[in-house]
Motif scaffolding. Sequence first.
Motif, PDB file in Angstrom:
ATOM      1  N   THR A 125     -10.127  -2.134  -7.983  1.00 16.19           N
ATOM      2  CA  THR A 125      -8.946  -2.992  -8.148  1.00 16.19           C
ATOM      3  C   THR A 125      -8.088  -3.023  -7.036  1.00 16.19           C
ATOM      4  O   THR A 125      -7.978  -2.470  -6.110  1.00 16.19           O
ATOM      5  N   ASN A 126      -7.542  -4.343  -7.102  1.00 18.24           N
ATOM      6  CA  ASN A 126      -6.505  -4.605  -6.147  1.00 18.24           C
ATOM      7  C   ASN A 126      -5.419  -4.040  -6.289  1.00 18.24           C
ATOM      8  O   ASN A 126      -5.088  -3.362  -7.206  1.00 18.24           O
ATOM      9  N   CYS A 127      -4.372  -4.040  -5.317  1.00 16.36           N
ATOM     10  CA  CYS A 127      -3.199  -3.419  -5.366  1.00 16.36           C
ATOM     11  C   CYS A 127      -2.349  -4.099  -6.596  1.00 16.36           C
ATOM     12  O   CYS A 127      -1.752  -5.301  -6.454  1.00 16.36           O
ATOM     13  N   GLN A 128      -2.029  -3.431  -7.743  1.00 11.67           N
ATOM     14  CA  GLN A 128      -1.538  -4.079  -8.883  1.00 11.67           C
ATOM     15  C   GLN A 128       0.236  -3.631  -8.571  1.00 11.67           C
ATOM     16  O   GLN A 128       0.640  -2.570  -8.765  1.00 11.67           O
ATOM     17  N   LEU A 129       0.873  -4.770  -8.381  1.00 10.71           N
ATOM     18  CA  LEU A 129       2.355  -4.376  -8.188  1.00 10.71           C
ATOM     19  C   LEU A 129       3.156  -4.056  -9.288  1.00 10.71           C
ATOM     20  O   LEU A 129       2.759  -4.252 -10.320  1.00 10.71           O
ATOM     21  N   THR A 130       3.922  -3.072  -9.051  1.00  9.10           N
ATOM     22  CA  THR A 130       4.730  -2.380 -10.137  1.00  9.10           C
ATOM     23  C   THR A 130       6.124  -3.146 -10.247  1.00  9.10           C
ATOM     24  O   THR A 130       6.883  -3.555  -9.416  1.00  9.10           O
TER      25      THR A 130
END
Length: 201
Positions: A125-130
């Motif tokens: 997964t790519n970096c999933q922003l919080t």
Amino acid sequence: MQAGDFVGNIRIDQTWGSAQVMAAAHELNATYYGQTTAADATPGSGGPSAQWGYAVGAGLRLNFPMIAQGDYFQSQVNYTQGALRYLFFTPNSNWGKTEGANETFGVLSDCVYGAAPGVPATSTTNCQLTTAWGFNASFEHYWTPAVHESVFGGYYAVNYNQGTGSANSMLCVMEGNGAGVGSTAVAGTGLQQQLVDGFRR
């Protein structure tokens, strides 16, 4: 390479008080998924792509000398995706609360990503922003020039893209309630909502 944060604000100060709007851009450069093969250790091929997070906010202070000299009210609201330090004003750390026999635990992370061990190309997964937002307010009252008190409060909410991505599911798997890894992660019953809502209680 990693860029420093870009931060700016516009502020006005008057006799009635002050007001400010502010914004920041923050680069997220995550580490490798895991160095399990020679290919994983090659720069640029073993980790999620760098992304930019941001934070925006506004603050207001109102002076109330008509109540008592020195009295003021102030508040601030902030919203962020991928830059939680600007909301919580602390280094990255986890959050916990104990109330009686109940315990709530939340993870403060700018992004969540994952991959299956040994096969980072198939379930990455790519970096999933919080996403997070918060509001706080306070009132300072001077009973005398030497004696004053403050009343304050705040509300903060953190969301790991529930319903739109796998970040929340990956966190649930990490806590032992779920199955799968990376993009195939599936949250177990109960823990998913607890992780998302833990900051709101």
